[in-house]
Scaffold this active site. Sequence first.
Site, PDB file in Angstrom:
ATOM      1  N   ASN A  13       0.866  -1.182   0.000  1.00 31.33           N
ATOM      2  CA  ASN A  13       0.000   0.000   0.000  1.00 31.33           C
ATOM      3  C   ASN A  13       0.903   1.233   0.000  1.00 31.33           C
ATOM      4  O   ASN A  13       1.489   1.573   1.027  1.00 31.33           O
ATOM      5  CB  ASN A  13      -0.895  -0.033   1.247  1.00 31.33           C
ATOM      6  CG  ASN A  13      -1.743   1.223   1.371  1.00 31.33           C
ATOM      7  OD1 ASN A  13      -1.853   2.012   0.432  1.00 31.33           O
ATOM      8  ND2 ASN A  13      -2.339   1.417   2.531  1.00 31.33           N
ATOM      9  N   HIS A 105      -9.483   0.885   5.059  1.00 28.32           N
ATOM     10  CA  HIS A 105      -8.199   1.187   5.713  1.00 28.32           C
ATOM     11  C   HIS A 105      -8.446   2.179   6.848  1.00 28.32           C
ATOM     12  O   HIS A 105      -9.248   3.102   6.723  1.00 28.32           O
ATOM     13  CB  HIS A 105      -7.204   1.757   4.693  1.00 28.32           C
ATOM     14  CG  HIS A 105      -5.803   1.777   5.223  1.00 28.32           C
ATOM     15  ND1 HIS A 105      -5.376   2.722   6.128  1.00 28.32           N
ATOM     16  CD2 HIS A 105      -4.753   0.942   5.011  1.00 28.32           C
ATOM     17  CE1 HIS A 105      -4.114   2.462   6.450  1.00 28.32           C
ATOM     18  NE2 HIS A 105      -3.715   1.392   5.783  1.00 28.32           N
ATOM     19  N   GLY A 184       2.581   2.143  10.615  1.00 29.74           N
ATOM     20  CA  GLY A 184       3.509   3.254  10.432  1.00 29.74           C
ATOM     21  C   GLY A 184       4.236   3.657  11.701  1.00 29.74           C
ATOM     22  O   GLY A 184       4.859   4.709  11.760  1.00 29.74           O
ATOM     23  N   SER A 222       3.557  -2.361  10.179  1.00 33.21           N
ATOM     24  CA  SER A 222       5.022  -2.376  10.289  1.00 33.21           C
ATOM     25  C   SER A 222       5.642  -3.723   9.920  1.00 33.21           C
ATOM     26  O   SER A 222       6.592  -4.173  10.564  1.00 33.21           O
ATOM     27  CB  SER A 222       5.463  -1.915  11.687  1.00 33.21           C
ATOM     28  OG  SER A 222       5.019  -0.587  11.924  1.00 33.21           O
TER      29      SER A 222
END
Length: 263
Positions: A13, A105, A184, A222
Amino acid sequence: MSASTIKPWVVGNWKMNPVQAETTQLVAGILDQLSASDALAACHVGVAPIALSLMTVKQQLAEKSHEIAVVAQDLSVKAGTGAFTGEVSAELLKDAGIDHVLIGHSERREMFGDSVEVLKQKLVNALAAGLKIIYCVGETLAQRESGQANDVVMQQVKDIADCVSDLQWQQQVVIAYEPIWAIGTGKTASPEDAQAMHANIRQGLSVLTSAASQVAILYGGSVKPENAEALAACPDINGALVGGASLNADSFCAIVHAFAASK
Ligand code: PEP
């Protein structure tokens, strides 16, 4: 069919990245490493560029590989064509040869008003147009710490259940479990915690559809080359939705190879 026989998926993504020149380089790097590799036979691979780049990425990939899917990051609540400025419908994606789309998302749920009703409408449009969807679910840190993670995630799965037939679960729906606190942030759910949630989702799915054992459940949050092997070894983790590490061809392809080798 045991869930561990599901062919894994690794989907990058790219979010609102990168600029065109870097996109071309990124695709070239992925093709260099994957187009002649056995990994594509063992693992579904997809990349989700910005809307502007969907067609250019598709064309660049097609020069060397028809096996890497191009995934849209979003679609409209409106179907078909019409006076809906700024929108791209499921039918227009399908018409352009884009067969996959992300829905739900957490960034869209949190920042762009994608409520349950909006997500359901997008899902209904996507399924009706014949798109395959990657439906994202996940809990916040506060929800995890207060012991609500399983319930929150299962509710997100149940939210769409009345819009999805058994055949659609089997053929058109992939779930991505993405704990919001791991997106993230560099924090990853441990393989044990991720496996436990995936098993919980699969158990919950078995009440909703006879196709539960055939639904791929990806982990996102992650994922990196360093943790991919351990995640891939978990029986109910059928792949990865990768954000940051998918913007580098070496790290993305290392994750693909880890999943391709594990199943
Ligand atoms: C994502 O946004 O889907 C994601 C998993 O991001 P990251 O890998 O950067 O945590």
